[in-house]
Design an enzyme around this catalytic site. Structure first.
Site, PDB file in Angstrom:
ATOM      1  N   HIS A  22       0.813  -1.217   0.000  1.00 25.19           N
ATOM      2  CA  HIS A  22       0.000   0.000   0.000  1.00 25.19           C
ATOM      3  C   HIS A  22       0.847   1.267   0.000  1.00 25.19           C
ATOM      4  CE1 HIS A  22       0.230  -0.250   4.540  1.00 25.19           C
ATOM      5  NE2 HIS A  22       0.286   1.066   4.404  1.00 25.19           N
ATOM      6  N   ASP A  76       0.474  -7.796   1.803  1.00 25.38           N
ATOM      7  CA  ASP A  76       0.707  -6.349   1.756  1.00 25.38           C
ATOM      8  C   ASP A  76       2.211  -6.053   1.799  1.00 25.38           C
ATOM      9  OD1 ASP A  76       0.373  -3.645   1.592  1.00 25.38           O
ATOM     10  OD2 ASP A  76      -0.674  -3.402   3.495  1.00 25.38           O
ATOM     11  N   SER A  78       4.498   2.743   7.777  1.00 26.62           N
ATOM     12  CA  SER A  78       4.266   1.541   6.979  1.00 26.62           C
ATOM     13  C   SER A  78       5.499   1.146   6.180  1.00 26.62           C
ATOM     14  CB  SER A  78       3.110   1.771   6.009  1.00 26.62           C
ATOM     15  OG  SER A  78       1.880   1.580   6.629  1.00 26.62           O
TER      16      SER A  78
END
Length: 286
Positions: free
Chosen positions: A97, A127, A201
């Site tokens: 992402h 992910d 992230s």
């Protein structure tokens, strides 16, 4: 009261929220990301569909919050930022992402050098994304091979939350492994108490010997849980397990350095010094 799963989660996402720093609305847990990579070209792993990924589309950077200070090639502008780390010469690992939908990716090294990065492979279910860089970006970090991670182990996160708003450098946080599975008993995740924010992230989760044991991926949306339950959750965050990251990398021809965890004896500052030369700030341009 039953808490709706779709209200539980928010990504430790790749970008910064708009004005007022409001959390973005997450998609339903069963929502699948758009197929293909930048430009719609299929990538390795593109056939996999997530079933319960606690991730959201990276929100855009607010006006003036450009962590790099300029447009990219062809007049492209940075729209979000995240974290990645070196897993092999010229190879970076981050979250999918972070890279999703980017026309161009740039990585800024610990020395302040900016290099282009290209998306090489992705796994939407885990992910995770593998990036290739033009030029040297730092020494690879070492993944922990054993022993198994236990509840209560101390951990360190290292990354770039709120780039352009907080420190221009990296941020280090500490905590513990709270649970050996994630949301809905997801066996691919650890639950951790180390605080993470937008921009963390894709950053490394390290044990107290400086070994990588995971990849920071998401956090509970505390505000929405409080609206439903009347209780504010504290430091409920998630990381993709290191073994999942190793499997992804090996499937795509990357063999990271691995080693057994040494007897925990490093301070968080020591672990930060291990992570610092190998962790990069990523920016997504469109």
């Amino acid at each position: 009261m039953r808490v709706l799963p779709s209200m539980l989660i928010a990504a430790a996402c790749a970008g910064l929220p708009m004005a007022a720093w409001a959390q973005p609305k997450p998609p339903p847990l069963d929502a699948a990301p758009a197929p293909g990579g930048p430009g719609g070209k299929p990538l390795p792993g593109a056939g996999q569909q997530p079933t319960a990924l606690p991730t959201t589309k990276p929100p855009p950077l607010p006006p003036g919050a450009n962590p790099f200070g300029g447009p990219g090639g062809g007049g492209r502008r940075p729209v979000s930022s995240g974290t990645g780390f070196v897993v092999a010469p010229g190879r970076l690992l981050t979250n999918w992402h972070v890279a999703e939908g980017c026309t161009e990716l740039r990585a800024r090294t610990a020395r302040g050098v900016e290099v282009p990065a290209t998306l090489t492979a992705r796994d939407t279910e885990r992910d995770l994304a593998l990036l290739t860089t033009r030029g040297e970006v730092g020494p690879p970090l070492t993944f922990r091979q054993g022993p198994e991670v236990r509840r209560g182990e101390g951990v360190v996160t290292y990354g770039f939350p709120f780039a352009g708003m907080l420190s221009a450098g990296a941020t280090l946080t500490t905590g513990d492994v709270s649970a050996l599975s994630g949301l809905r008993d997801n066996q691919r995740h650890f639950q951790i108490s180390a605080p993470v924010q937008a921009g963390n992230s894709g950053g490394p989760l390290l044990d107290m010997s400086g070994r990588v044991i995971g990849v920071v991926v998401s956090k509970l949306n505390a505000q929405r849980i409080a609206q439903v339950t009347g209780d504010l959750p504290q430091n409920v965050n998630f990381a993709v397990k290191g073994r999942e990251a190793l499997d992804f990398l090996r499937r795509h021809g990357v063999e990271p350095a691995t080693g057994a965890a040494a007897r925990p004896g490093l301070t968080p500052a020591d672990v930060g010094e291990v992570a610092e030369p190998s962790t990069v700030l990523l920016r997504c341009l469109r």
